[in-house]
Design an enzyme around this catalytic site. Structure first.
Site, PDB file in Angstrom:
ATOM      1  N   HIS A   1      51.620  73.768 100.183  1.00 46.66           N
ATOM      2  CA  HIS A   1      52.034  72.483 100.751  1.00 46.66           C
ATOM      3  C   HIS A   1      53.441  72.534 101.345  1.00 46.66           C
ATOM      4  O   HIS A   1      53.662  72.197 102.522  1.00 46.66           O
ATOM      5  CB  HIS A   1      51.990  71.392  99.677  1.00 46.66           C
TER       6      HIS A   1
ATOM      7  N   HIS B   1      45.103  69.966 102.374  1.00 47.30           N
ATOM      8  CA  HIS B   1      44.996  68.557 102.758  1.00 47.30           C
ATOM      9  C   HIS B   1      46.316  67.965 103.227  1.00 47.30           C
ATOM     10  O   HIS B   1      46.335  66.965 103.935  1.00 47.30           O
ATOM     11  CB  HIS B   1      44.420  67.732 101.603  1.00 47.30           C
TER      12      HIS B   1
ATOM     13  N   ARG C   1      24.472  72.275  90.779  1.00 45.52           N
ATOM     14  CA  ARG C   1      23.533  72.683  89.727  1.00 45.52           C
ATOM     15  C   ARG C   1      22.826  71.492  89.089  1.00 45.52           C
ATOM     16  O   ARG C   1      21.725  71.647  88.570  1.00 45.52           O
ATOM     17  CB  ARG C   1      24.276  73.481  88.665  1.00 45.52           C
TER      18      ARG C   1
ATOM     19  N   LYS D   1      47.537  64.960 106.735  1.00 48.38           N
ATOM     20  CA  LYS D   1      48.262  63.697 106.648  1.00 48.38           C
ATOM     21  C   LYS D   1      48.873  63.356 108.004  1.00 48.38           C
ATOM     22  O   LYS D   1      49.487  64.196 108.662  1.00 48.38           O
ATOM     23  CB  LYS D   1      49.342  63.769 105.569  1.00 48.38           C
TER      24      LYS D   1
ATOM     25  N   LYS E   1      56.210  66.952  88.673  1.00 49.31           N
ATOM     26  CA  LYS E   1      55.377  65.894  88.101  1.00 49.31           C
ATOM     27  C   LYS E   1      56.202  65.063  87.124  1.00 49.31           C
ATOM     28  O   LYS E   1      57.239  65.502  86.638  1.00 49.31           O
ATOM     29  CB  LYS E   1      54.168  66.500  87.396  1.00 49.31           C
TER      30      LYS E   1
ATOM     31  N   ASP F   1      50.820  75.840  92.907  1.00 53.80           N
ATOM     32  CA  ASP F   1      50.089  74.626  93.253  1.00 53.80           C
ATOM     33  C   ASP F   1      50.694  73.898  94.446  1.00 53.80           C
ATOM     34  O   ASP F   1      49.968  73.342  95.277  1.00 53.80           O
ATOM     35  CB  ASP F   1      50.053  73.689  92.040  1.00 53.80           C
TER      36      ASP F   1
END
Length: 504
Positions: A263, A201, A63, A205, A353, A258
């Site tokens: 993953h 992703h 945009r 790897k 985390k 997540d």
């Protein structure tokens, strides 16, 4: 008269490396962080390595009312800051004329008409043959708008046409089984499954790809890859950083959606799958699907005992995070694959985390020796089971621990480690994941991308866990300190099975 850009890249063409066909890569969301940090540096490195040649272009679409020159300047700045290779003038001189930018609202059909005109002009100038790779680096709620805009503008061709249209869909692919099915249905309105590339992703790897090669190309390991010789498997994805500026995203997602749903389950399927009949994408993905279908389903009465959730102290002070948030930033749980090869072998998944160390690895803990070594009970206490560890990041490599006699007159047993590092074995850092995935999508190789049935099966398995914790929010959050290995309950989870976490 057609004008062609023939600026030589000036780099040797790798004889054994794959090369992309003529193609224009179009990135929607071109002004976003993903494009700046990952996608454009990946395209630059593909150019530097000779994987994309003269008949190539990259177009950004967003945009912001940028000019082509402003977009190119942003790409250059991103490559300079985030590329694994330094910005070389000769490579940039080759790539810069192949960049273009189209601004506009995705809801406006005129945006797609301007995009179509820009692509046709590049086809004439560069000979890109009408081939298109579209990358949706945008929020999932914009997927439908963009896909329908592409279709209505005639930018999606049917499979089997002389040219190709392929679309990379960025995760998260849904946030529940229902929304994943809805999203798959929306994508299927416009695209054939062969044109749909759902990206994770992690699968790009180098060390994740090497799991299959390590297993099936080494006859000394594959016979041991089963419940008879492996006691348990630990899959860890730990980060030292917090949520940072992604507080709003994490509030609605959490670590289960997540990290675990995509993953860690992707890594688990590679570790547990049977040998595919061939290297064909659907043969490989079919074997991975069988693993997902064999996962033992969680039940409401087992979830509170088998799933430990955590939240680091200080999370509630992060930007865009509720002061009473119960979004988990840590999870630990055992997963069982109920088939002949793996029955009874727990796969312990752990992700979090603000952990003690940034590490992603898979550790295969072998069965202990059955008797005291030489009938000496004291000696046996020092014989540790073998552990085979596949380090995905950082310090990519493979280690194998085994027992050896310590030099000296006494019969002392000590563990030693054989360590293979990618940087030492192959002379440099492995390519970034997005480089491999973008190149594969240009070439039409879907091996490392998720198939519709696998996405829905993984959501089907994790949905009972999500439903339980949505209706029974944990009351002890936050419950672990930054820089630790998670809440104490995670240690108790594995200790009840007389095992312990491997904390690198």
């Amino acid at each position: 008269m057609t004008t062609r850009i023939e600026v030589p890249i000036g780099l040797p063409h790798p004889q054994q490396q794959p090369e992309a066909p003529p193609c224009i890569t179009v990135v929607f969301g071109a002004t976003g962080d993903l494009t700046r940090r990952k996608l454009m540096p990946a395209l630059y490195n593909l150019a530097a390595g000779g994987h994309v040649r003269d008949r190539f272009a990259a177009v950004g679409c967003a945009r912001r009312p940028w000019t082509r020159e402003e977009f190119a300047a942003q790409v250059k700045a991103g490559v300079s800051e985030f590329s694994r290779n330094e910005l070389e003038p000769r490579v940039w001189e080759w790539l810069e004329p192949r960049l273009d930018y189209v601004s506009g609202d995705f809801k406006d059909p005129a945006t797609f008409q301007r995009l179509k005109a820009a692509l046709e002009e590049l086809d004439e100038k560069l000979g890109t043959a009408g081939n298109r790779l579209f990358y949706l680096a945008v929020s999932p709620d914009e997927f439908g708008t963009i896909l329908r805009g592409l279709r209505d503008a005639g930018l999606i061709v049917a499979p089997g046409a002389p040219t190709f249209s392929r679309v990379i869909v960025e995760k998260p692919f849904g946030r529940s089984l229902e929304t994943a099915r809805q999203l798959n249905g929306l994508v299927a309105e416009v695209l054939d499954e062969s044109q749909t590339f759902r990206i994770d992703h992690y699968l790009g790897k180098e060390t994740v790809q090497n799991i299959m090669v390590f297993r099936f190309a080494n006859s000394m390991f594959e016979p041991l890859w089963n419940r008879k010789y492996i006691d348990h498997v630990q899959i860890t994805a730990a980060e030292t950083v917090g949520v940072g500026s992604r507080g709003k995203f994490y509030e609605s997602t959490g670590v289960l959606r997540d990290i675990v749903q995509n993953h860690l389950l992707e890594v688990l399927t590679l570790c547990a799958m049977e040998p595919p009949n061939s290297g064909d994408a659907d043969d490989v993905r079919g074997e991975k699907l069988k693993v997902l279908q064999a996962l033992r389903m969680p039940w409401a009465d087992t979830v509170p005992n088998d799933v430990v959730l955590g939240q680091y102290r200080g999370y509630r002070d992060e930007p865009d995070v509720a002061p009473d948030s119960v979004a988990p930033t840590f999870v630990a749980l055992p997963v069982y694959v109920d088939n002949w090869r793996w029955q009874g072998v727990p796969f312990y998944l752990r992700a979090g985390k603000k952990m003690a160390r940034r590490v992603t690895e898979v550790a295969f803990h072998m069965q202990p020796i059955p008797l005291s070594l030489f009938g000496n009970g004291d000696l046996c206490e020092h014989v540790e089971p073998n552990v085979l560890t596949l380090r995905i990041q950082p310090e990519e490599g493979i280690t194998l621990s085994f027992s050896s006699k310590m030099p000296g007159h006494d019969f002392t047993v000590t563990p030693v480690v054989m360590d293979m590092k990618y940087t030492e074995a192959f002379g440099g850092e492995p390519p970034e994941a997005y480089e491999r995935l973008l190149l594969d999508a240009m070439r039409g190789d879907a091996t490392l991308f998720s198939r519709r049935d696998a996405v829905e099966t993984s959501w089907q398995w994790i949905q009972p866990i999500l439903d339980y914790w949505d209706s029974h929010p944990p009351r002890d959050l936050p419950n672990y300190d930054p820089g630790s290995w998670g809440p104490e309950a995670a240690d108790r989870l594995i200790q009840r099975d007389r095992r312990q976490w491997r904390n690198p």
